[in-house]
Structures are given as structure tokens and as C-alpha cells.
Design an enzyme around this catalytic site. Structure first.
Site, short mmCIF file in Angstrom:
data_model
loop_
_atom_site.label_atom_id
_atom_site.label_comp_id
_atom_site.label_asym_id
_atom_site.label_seq_id
_atom_site.Cartn_x
_atom_site.Cartn_y
_atom_site.Cartn_z
N GLU A 26 0.83 -1.21 0.00
CA GLU A 26 0.00 0.00 0.00
C GLU A 26 0.85 1.25 0.00
O GLU A 26 1.98 1.26 0.51
CB GLU A 26 -0.89 0.01 1.25
CG GLU A 26 -1.96 -1.07 1.21
CD GLU A 26 -2.83 -1.13 2.46
OE1 GLU A 26 -4.02 -1.41 2.32
OE2 GLU A 26 -2.32 -0.92 3.57
N CYS A 57 3.33 8.63 1.12
CA CYS A 57 3.93 7.69 2.06
C CYS A 57 4.14 6.38 1.30
O CYS A 57 3.16 5.76 0.86
CB CYS A 57 2.97 7.51 3.24
SG CYS A 57 3.58 6.39 4.49
N CYS A 68 6.68 -4.90 15.74
CA CYS A 68 6.21 -3.97 16.78
C CYS A 68 4.76 -4.33 17.12
O CYS A 68 3.92 -4.40 16.22
CB CYS A 68 6.30 -2.52 16.31
SG CYS A 68 7.96 -2.08 15.76
N CYS A 96 1.46 -2.38 15.85
CA CYS A 96 1.37 -1.99 14.45
C CYS A 96 0.77 -3.11 13.61
O CYS A 96 1.20 -4.26 13.70
CB CYS A 96 2.77 -1.63 13.96
SG CYS A 96 2.93 -1.58 12.18
N GLY A 142 6.91 -1.68 6.07
CA GLY A 142 8.30 -2.11 6.06
C GLY A 142 9.25 -1.22 6.82
O GLY A 142 8.93 -0.09 7.20
N GLU A 143 10.44 -1.74 7.08
CA GLU A 143 11.53 -1.00 7.73
C GLU A 143 12.52 -0.63 6.61
O GLU A 143 13.24 -1.50 6.10
CB GLU A 143 12.19 -1.90 8.80
CG GLU A 143 13.59 -1.50 9.22
CD GLU A 143 13.72 -0.06 9.71
OE1 GLU A 143 12.89 0.41 10.51
OE2 GLU A 143 14.67 0.63 9.28
N SER A 156 12.44 6.74 7.41
CA SER A 156 12.21 6.41 8.82
C SER A 156 12.87 5.08 9.14
O SER A 156 13.15 4.26 8.26
CB SER A 156 10.71 6.34 9.11
OG SER A 156 10.18 5.17 8.56
N LEU A 158 11.24 6.09 17.97
CA LEU A 158 11.79 5.72 19.28
C LEU A 158 10.69 5.14 20.18
O LEU A 158 10.86 4.09 20.78
CB LEU A 158 12.43 6.95 19.93
CG LEU A 158 13.39 6.66 21.06
CD1 LEU A 158 14.64 5.94 20.54
CD2 LEU A 158 13.80 7.93 21.80
N HIS A 159 9.60 5.86 20.28
CA HIS A 159 8.38 5.44 20.98
C HIS A 159 8.49 5.32 22.50
O HIS A 159 7.47 5.29 23.18
CB HIS A 159 7.81 4.11 20.42
CG HIS A 159 7.47 4.18 18.96
ND1 HIS A 159 6.88 5.28 18.38
CD2 HIS A 159 7.65 3.29 17.95
CE1 HIS A 159 6.71 5.06 17.08
NE2 HIS A 159 7.18 3.88 16.79
N CYS A 172 -0.57 5.94 10.28
CA CYS A 172 0.65 5.28 10.72
C CYS A 172 0.34 3.99 11.46
O CYS A 172 -0.50 3.96 12.36
CB CYS A 172 1.42 6.18 11.66
SG CYS A 172 1.93 7.67 10.86
S1 SF4 Z 1 6.01 -1.07 9.94
FE1 SF4 Z 1 7.18 0.15 11.45
S2 SF4 Z 1 5.95 0.10 13.35
FE2 SF4 Z 1 5.19 -1.54 11.99
S3 SF4 Z 1 6.30 -3.40 12.66
FE3 SF4 Z 1 7.45 -2.48 10.96
S4 SF4 Z 1 8.95 -1.15 11.95
FE4 SF4 Z 1 7.40 -1.64 13.50
#
Ligand code: SF4
Length: 367
Positions: A107, A120, A131, A134, A181-182, A215, A239-240, A360
Site C-alpha cells: 500500500e 507515504c 512492533c 502496528c 516495512g523497515e 524512517s 523511538l516510541h 501510521c
Molecule cells: S512497519 Fe514500522 S511500526 Fe510496523 S512493525 Fe514495521 S517497523 Fe514496527
């Protein structure tokens, strides 16, 4: 505490065939020459793809038909097809569900603001960072996206803005790597995508590097590598929470790179690029919203980053079936006040797309 399994690199299965947008200008010339065409054809293809935002070889009528077919087949394989668009916020926010060539779903979210238009983008299908708050993390990582699959999300959004799909025709101005994704788990592809997005046309789309945000949940060595690319993109660190004990649960990758390591890598990034780092903080009721945490956050950020930091508080977007919830507004206000009082700039980020699960942490790419 046991660390959850983390997947840093997906299997290579499913990556699409090579595409023009995977290649640097030099590589495009080589590829075209290998197909028996003159090098200037690479420039023509780039003009169409990056300048006119078309990926359809049949529309490239300044290239002779036979060459067009050959170049199109070899360098413009179809990458992403729209499964559906969903809009909200008075058609100023639009989420697109894409299907890749192998059926993978992903997406992206396009947001029109009075002063800018932001896309985005997703850098992976799913996410391996786990996480717990999420939606993307709950499904695990399916695979990395290729550079061109990232770039094509941008091309489509730029074309949608030009064509007035979100109201008056406009110009895509900002890119945030905050979709699925990271991004730093796929660093090489993401860096190449940033170059395609920011190189001047026809090499790329010519969006300012300063308008691109990458990010990360805090892959410290990759943050340093990104800094060494010497680009002007903004770094946003999710960071959270400021303390390792709770971060080990909230952001499991913290077991590998704890807060101090993440913040010193962020400092390195700020020193090398001269850019202030954004700290993202999803505020969760009774989990990370206590006054003492606001004070600790300000202290740790000042200690590591001085003035080279800005905190974005993001009211948590609830995901279905989750026990996590956003903090009450009064608690949020007090949190922000204390971080500012502690000498660190802190504001609440405007959230978009909540009702279409586009905000988010809500992207799940359900077909
Ligand atoms: S998309 Fe971002 S917040 Fe969600 S699990 Fe992956 S790193 Fe964590």
C-alpha cells in the site's frame, strides 16, 4: 525478556524482473546498448518515465515501433497494478492497494495538504520488525520491494497529482518512507530509490532531497551507512519510548540496538548531514505516556542530540483487535509540554487516513 524473531532481509523470491527505474543513468545506457540500441534511447526512455510519468512503452512514439517494443519488453516490465483506491478526508487522502507481478500486496498513501503533497511509500511488503502495536508488523515480512517497485509508487502518485485525481491538479512535493516495512532493512534498494526520486529529470523525478524522509525503528549500523551516503534526506527515528526496558517490548529490535546506540547513530547522522533528526513517538495510553517518561525522553535526547532534534508525537492509531489505545488529550498535552519544557522541540503530528486504515501503523494490505 526473550527477543521476538526479527527478519532483516527477506528471501529474494518474487522480486520483479529488471526495470529502468532500478538502474542508474550509466546502467541504463549500458542496458540499452546491450539490446542493440543507441545509448541516447536510454535518455528517451528516462524522459518518458521520469519526466512524463508514463510507464507505457506504446505511448513513446518518438521511438521507432520495433525498438519501442524491444526496449519496453526488456526495461519496462509491468510492476504494480491498482487493486483499489480508497479516499477520505474530503478526497485529500487516498490509499492505494497495489498488486505486484507475483501477487504480493502493498500500500501507499497520498496526502494533499494546503502547502505540500506527500506520498507515504512502502519499502517492503509487510514488515519483520514485529512492533506489537502496528498492523503491518502483525503479518510479518513477505518480501523486500525492488528499487523500481518503490519508485513506481512515486511515479503513479506524481501522475495522479498532475491529472487532478485529488482535486485541482498539483505537484507531488514530499516523500516519506513510512509505509509498510523497515526502510533500513532494505538499505541498498532504498538508497537507490531515493536517488531516482531526487535526481534531476530525466535521471529521476527531481524532488528535493530535503523533502524526503527515511524512517527507521533504529537499525543503528544502517543509520550510519545512510549518513555516509551524504544525502540531505531527513532521518526519522521511531523511538516510541526512552527506556530500554519498555522499548525491548514496544520495538523488539531494541534488543539488538538499545536506545543509547540508536541515539548515538542518530547524532552521527545529524553531524554528517547537518540535518535535525525527527524522533517519532506513538503515544499509547498507560504504556509510554507517563510524565516521568516525557522528562526522561527530553533528557536523553538533549544529552545525545542537543538542539539537533525534533519530537513528533503521534496519537496511536488503534489497530483491530489490539488492546493498545491512544492517550487522552489532556495526557498528550502534558507530555508535549514536559518535553518542550525539557528543552526539546516537540509537537503533535496531524494524522490522516484513520478511517480508511491508512494512518501510521495501520497498513495491512488486505486484498
Ligand atoms: S512497519 Fe514500522 S511500526 Fe510496523 S512493525 Fe514495521 S517497523 Fe514496527
Amino acid at each position: 525478556m526473550t527477543a521476538l524473531p526479527l527478519v532483516f532481509d527477506a528471501p529474494k523470491r518474487g522480486l520483479p524482473p529488471r526495470h529502468l527505474a532500478d538502474l542508474s543513468v550509466e546502467e541504463r545506457r549500458t542496458a540499452v546498448t546491450e539490446l542493440g540500441e543507441k545509448p541516447f534511447r536510454a535518455n528517451q526512455l528516462s524522459n518518458h518515465y521520469f519526466g512524463r510519468l508514463t510507464a507505457d512503452a506504446s505511448a513513446m512514439t518518438d521511438i521507432p515501433a520495433a525498438a519501442r517494443a524491444r526496449l519496453g519488453d526488456a526495461l519496462l516490465p509491468p510492476l504494480l497494478s491498482v487493486v483499489r483506491h480508497v479516499s477520505c478526508d474530503d478526497n485529500t487522502t487516498r490509499k492505494t492497494l497495489w498488486r505486484a507481478h507475483d501477487g504480493t500486496l502493498l500500500e501507499s498513501v497520498l496526502m494533499r495538504y494546503p502547502d505540500r503533497v506527500t506520498l507515504c511509500v512502502s519499502s517492503q511488503a509487510g514488515c519483520g520488525m514485529a512492533c506489537p502495536f502496528c498492523a503491518t508488523g502483525q503479518g510479518g515480512l513477505e518480501r523486500n520491494l525492488s528499487t523500481a517497485e518503490i519508485v513506481d509508487q512515486v511515479r503513479a502518485a506524481a501522475a495522479a497529482m498532475r491529472d487532478g485525481d485529488l482535486g485541482e491538479p498539483g505537484r507531488l512535493s514530499n516523500i516519506v518512507f513510512m509505509g509498510m516495512g523497515e526502510p533500513l532493512a532494505s538499505l541498498r534498494r532504498v538508497v537507490a530509490a531515493v536517488r531516482r526520486i531526487t535526481d534531476p529529470a530525466p535521471a529521476g523525478f527531481g524532488i528535493s532531497q530535503r523533502n524526503v524522509t527515511v524512517s527507521t525503528v533504529g537499525l543503528a549500523p544502517a543509520i550510519r551507512k545512510l549518513a555516509d551516503e551524504r544525502m540531505q534526506v531527513r532521518l526519522a527515528v521511531s523511538l516510541h519510548t526512552p527506556d530500554d526496558e519498555s522499548r525491548d517490548t514496544l520495538v523488539p529490535v531494541n534488543n539488538r540496538w538499545p536506545v543509547d546506540e540508536v541515539l548515538s547513530a542518530a547524532r552521527y547522522y545529524a553531524d554528517v548531514t547537518g540535518r535535525r533528526v525527527s524522533i517519532e513517538y506513538a503515544l499509547i495510553r498507560d504504556v509510554n505516556d507517563q510524565p516521568w517518561r516525557a522528562d526522561l525522553l527530553a533528557r536523553r535526547l538533549r544529552q545525545h542530540l542537543g538542539q539537533l532534534v525534533h519530537v513528533n508525537v503521534i496519537p496511536l492509531n488503534p489497530t483491530p483487535g489490539s488492546e493498545w489505545d491512544a492517550s487522552p488529550k489532556a495526557v498528550e498535552r502534558e507530555f508535549v509540554r514536559r518535553v518542550n519544557a525539557g528543552g526539546v522541540a516537540c509537537t503533535v503530528r496531524d494524522t490522516r487516513g484513520q478511517e480508511i486504515a491508512a494512518a501510521c501503523g495501520q497498513l495491512a494490505a488486505e486484498g
